[in-house]
Design a protein around this motif. Sequence first.
Motif, PDB file in Angstrom:
ATOM      1  N   VAL A   1       0.533  -7.704  -5.516  1.00  0.00           N
ATOM      2  CA  VAL A   1      -0.735  -6.858  -5.612  1.00  0.00           C
ATOM      3  C   VAL A   1      -0.201  -5.373  -4.884  1.00  0.00           C
ATOM      4  O   VAL A   1       0.332  -5.512  -4.043  1.00  0.00           O
ATOM      5  CB  VAL A   1      -2.024  -7.312  -5.094  1.00  0.00           C
ATOM      6  CG1 VAL A   1      -3.125  -6.466  -4.998  1.00  0.00           C
ATOM      7  CG2 VAL A   1      -2.572  -8.703  -5.784  1.00  0.00           C
ATOM      8  N   THR A   2      -0.708  -4.395  -5.583  1.00  0.00           N
ATOM      9  CA  THR A   2      -0.375  -2.980  -4.816  1.00  0.00           C
ATOM     10  C   THR A   2      -1.583  -2.182  -5.112  1.00  0.00           C
ATOM     11  O   THR A   2      -2.522  -2.051  -5.948  1.00  0.00           O
ATOM     12  CB  THR A   2       0.781  -2.344  -5.317  1.00  0.00           C
ATOM     13  OG1 THR A   2       0.980  -1.143  -4.548  1.00  0.00           O
ATOM     14  CG2 THR A   2       0.815  -1.933  -6.788  1.00  0.00           C
TER      15      THR A   2
ATOM     16  N   VAL B   1       1.059  -1.240  -0.060  1.00  0.00           N
ATOM     17  CA  VAL B   1      -0.070   0.050   0.126  1.00  0.00           C
ATOM     18  C   VAL B   1       0.842   1.211  -0.039  1.00  0.00           C
ATOM     19  O   VAL B   1       1.996   1.327   0.664  1.00  0.00           O
ATOM     20  CB  VAL B   1      -0.946   0.005   1.220  1.00  0.00           C
ATOM     21  CG1 VAL B   1      -1.800   1.276   1.266  1.00  0.00           C
ATOM     22  CG2 VAL B   1      -1.765  -1.253   1.360  1.00  0.00           C
ATOM     23  N   SER B   2       0.773   2.309  -0.787  1.00  0.00           N
ATOM     24  CA  SER B   2       1.342   3.416  -0.744  1.00  0.00           C
ATOM     25  C   SER B   2       0.197   4.498  -1.537  1.00  0.00           C
ATOM     26  O   SER B   2      -0.671   4.248  -1.763  1.00  0.00           O
ATOM     27  CB  SER B   2       2.699   3.256  -1.561  1.00  0.00           C
ATOM     28  OG  SER B   2       3.699   4.256  -1.308  1.00  0.00           O
TER      29      SER B   2
ATOM     30  N   ARG C   1       6.056   0.128  -8.428  1.00  0.00           N
ATOM     31  CA  ARG C   1       6.493  -0.538  -9.755  1.00  0.00           C
ATOM     32  C   ARG C   1       7.002  -1.867  -9.231  1.00  0.00           C
ATOM     33  O   ARG C   1       6.964  -2.776  -9.983  1.00  0.00           O
ATOM     34  CB  ARG C   1       7.344   0.264 -10.305  1.00  0.00           C
ATOM     35  CG  ARG C   1       6.744   1.674 -10.879  1.00  0.00           C
ATOM     36  CD  ARG C   1       8.026   2.347 -11.839  1.00  0.00           C
ATOM     37  NE  ARG C   1       9.028   2.945 -10.924  1.00  0.00           N
ATOM     38  CZ  ARG C   1       8.847   4.171 -10.378  1.00  0.00           C
ATOM     39  NH1 ARG C   1       7.867   4.912 -10.717  1.00  0.00           N
ATOM     40  NH2 ARG C   1       9.953   4.757  -9.491  1.00  0.00           N
ATOM     41  N   ALA C   2       7.893  -2.028  -8.053  1.00  0.00           N
ATOM     42  CA  ALA C   2       8.339  -3.019  -7.787  1.00  0.00           C
ATOM     43  C   ALA C   2       7.557  -4.364  -7.396  1.00  0.00           C
ATOM     44  O   ALA C   2       7.468  -5.555  -7.933  1.00  0.00           O
ATOM     45  CB  ALA C   2       9.355  -2.957  -6.637  1.00  0.00           C
ATOM     46  N   ALA C   3       6.383  -3.889  -6.625  1.00  0.00           N
ATOM     47  CA  ALA C   3       5.362  -4.724  -6.380  1.00  0.00           C
ATOM     48  C   ALA C   3       4.761  -5.399  -7.735  1.00  0.00           C
ATOM     49  O   ALA C   3       4.523  -6.588  -7.726  1.00  0.00           O
ATOM     50  CB  ALA C   3       4.146  -4.307  -5.607  1.00  0.00           C
TER      51      ALA C   3
ATOM     52  N   ARG D   1      -1.605   0.623 -14.559  1.00  0.00           N
ATOM     53  CA  ARG D   1      -1.222  -0.794 -14.271  1.00  0.00           C
ATOM     54  C   ARG D   1      -1.800  -1.183 -13.009  1.00  0.00           C
ATOM     55  O   ARG D   1      -2.052  -2.376 -12.698  1.00  0.00           O
ATOM     56  CB  ARG D   1       0.236  -0.547 -14.261  1.00  0.00           C
ATOM     57  CG  ARG D   1       0.915  -0.399 -15.556  1.00  0.00           C
ATOM     58  CD  ARG D   1       2.411  -0.530 -15.570  1.00  0.00           C
ATOM     59  NE  ARG D   1       3.057  -1.698 -14.993  1.00  0.00           N
ATOM     60  CZ  ARG D   1       4.022  -1.872 -14.355  1.00  0.00           C
ATOM     61  NH1 ARG D   1       4.857  -0.793 -14.117  1.00  0.00           N
ATOM     62  NH2 ARG D   1       4.724  -3.061 -13.927  1.00  0.00           N
ATOM     63  N   ILE D   2      -1.729  -0.453 -11.841  1.00  0.00           N
ATOM     64  CA  ILE D   2      -2.203  -0.803 -10.542  1.00  0.00           C
ATOM     65  C   ILE D   2      -3.704  -1.351 -10.531  1.00  0.00           C
ATOM     66  O   ILE D   2      -3.865  -2.388  -9.879  1.00  0.00           O
ATOM     67  CB  ILE D   2      -2.050   0.270  -9.492  1.00  0.00           C
ATOM     68  CG1 ILE D   2      -0.618   0.628  -9.320  1.00  0.00           C
ATOM     69  CG2 ILE D   2      -2.717   0.132  -8.409  1.00  0.00           C
ATOM     70  CD1 ILE D   2      -0.277   1.934  -8.409  1.00  0.00           C
ATOM     71  N   THR D   3      -4.591  -0.774 -11.422  1.00  0.00           N
ATOM     72  CA  THR D   3      -6.004  -0.891 -11.354  1.00  0.00           C
ATOM     73  C   THR D   3      -6.070  -2.414 -12.045  1.00  0.00           C
ATOM     74  O   THR D   3      -7.266  -2.919 -11.945  1.00  0.00           O
ATOM     75  CB  THR D   3      -6.725   0.021 -12.136  1.00  0.00           C
ATOM     76  OG1 THR D   3      -6.202   0.103 -13.565  1.00  0.00           O
ATOM     77  CG2 THR D   3      -6.661   1.548 -11.331  1.00  0.00           C
ATOM     78  N   ARG D   4      -5.013  -3.085 -12.840  1.00  0.00           N
ATOM     79  CA  ARG D   4      -5.430  -4.462 -13.269  1.00  0.00           C
ATOM     80  C   ARG D   4      -5.340  -5.521 -12.367  1.00  0.00           C
ATOM     81  O   ARG D   4      -6.035  -6.492 -12.420  1.00  0.00           O
ATOM     82  CB  ARG D   4      -4.089  -4.541 -14.454  1.00  0.00           C
ATOM     83  CG  ARG D   4      -4.362  -3.439 -15.646  1.00  0.00           C
ATOM     84  CD  ARG D   4      -3.225  -3.573 -16.215  1.00  0.00           C
ATOM     85  NE  ARG D   4      -2.975  -2.759 -17.480  1.00  0.00           N
ATOM     86  CZ  ARG D   4      -1.778  -2.202 -18.067  1.00  0.00           C
ATOM     87  NH1 ARG D   4      -0.910  -2.819 -17.660  1.00  0.00           N
ATOM     88  NH2 ARG D   4      -1.727  -1.149 -18.680  1.00  0.00           N
TER      89      ARG D   4
END
Length: 395
Positions: free
Chosen positions: A201-202, A180-181, A193-195, A224-227
């Motif tokens: 999952v982030t 989470v960030s 990005r690393a996750a 990308r996160i929403t995928r």
Amino acid sequence: MSLLTDPAASRALLLGLVGGDLDDDDIAERHARALWSGICEPGDGDAGSLVAEFGAATALALVEGNDEPAVATVEGFDRRRAHDALARWRPRLAPAALAAGLDSARRVGARLVVPGDAAWPAHLDDLGRHGPLCLWVRGALTPPAGPAVAVVGARAATSYGEHVAMEIAADLAGSGIRIVSGAAYGIDGAAHRAALSAGGVTDALLAGGVDRAYPTGHSDLLARITRTGAVMSEVMCGSAPTKWRFLSRNRLIAALSDATVVVEAGWRSGSLNTAAHAASLGRSLGAVPGPVTSPASAGCHRLLREFDARCITGAADVREMLGLDDDLLPGADDWVDQATALRDALSTRSWRRVDDVARRCGQSVADVERGLGLMLLDGRAQHGPGGWRLVVTGR
């Protein structure tokens, strides 16, 4: 005219934002919570108390009716406090602007999630009356199957800070821990990005509406996160990120996570605000030490010295802070772990495909893919047309 006119109108305004199998009372409550997200500022405890006392729909009607005596009956309120609260909220009772916020949410495919929904993160309830009245979500918000860790830090991060953030986030995410960030430049972006690169999952918490990427340079990253994860905000679409909203947003990052790790932070960094929320909620708190000469690590050293933060030098320290043991091969003792088996299954000369590596090390293809992603980030593996091979390092 009332903002909550009738169930049919509310249902039409929420079309595509909530499920279609809700009764009229549920629709009215969700509509009211959606409107509250555009009327009050994040973390407004007076709004939280009023909604807890009367329900979101009735509370909104009291604001529309400027019913100061009724508002003053809330525990802890008096006429002066009720008057001040109504004076804050009533200027934002603008039907056109609020309807535009709902339209913006619909255009970007956002969903409205409220307390009691299956997807509602129960951790947020620890915030009490300062908790969010709803969440606007883009992506896949699912109840966490395991722990979540906030990895936060300075926007003006050093190469050291970004490297450590990526190492920690990739290792944790690759083992199934949610990252989470806040999607900011620097440490936040490196952790997200690393996750993702590790196949994990982030989630990202924004200070403004989820209809606008902030910072704009991270629009691709947020997409990308929403995928696989979620981009979330407690404020209505169309709301601008402000300094106050960034600080208030930090309480959500801390509350959603089982532990917060500050990787790099100046003496007065906003990341210390996230750390303070984590400590106040009883969450585990860690900080990464840096060079004593680096102003970018002064805040981390302050957390270690003054706030009893745990010293974090890698993902293993975070797992220990969470009370987790390193993953072992099924049926194996602690003499061999998955990473060792994966390295042994690779060759420094021959390229090997994922399914071949999985057969050699006795792991699933999904576990092998996550592990190879971590090794790629760390420079210990190469990927090419023929598959994967081991890189011999000097470490």
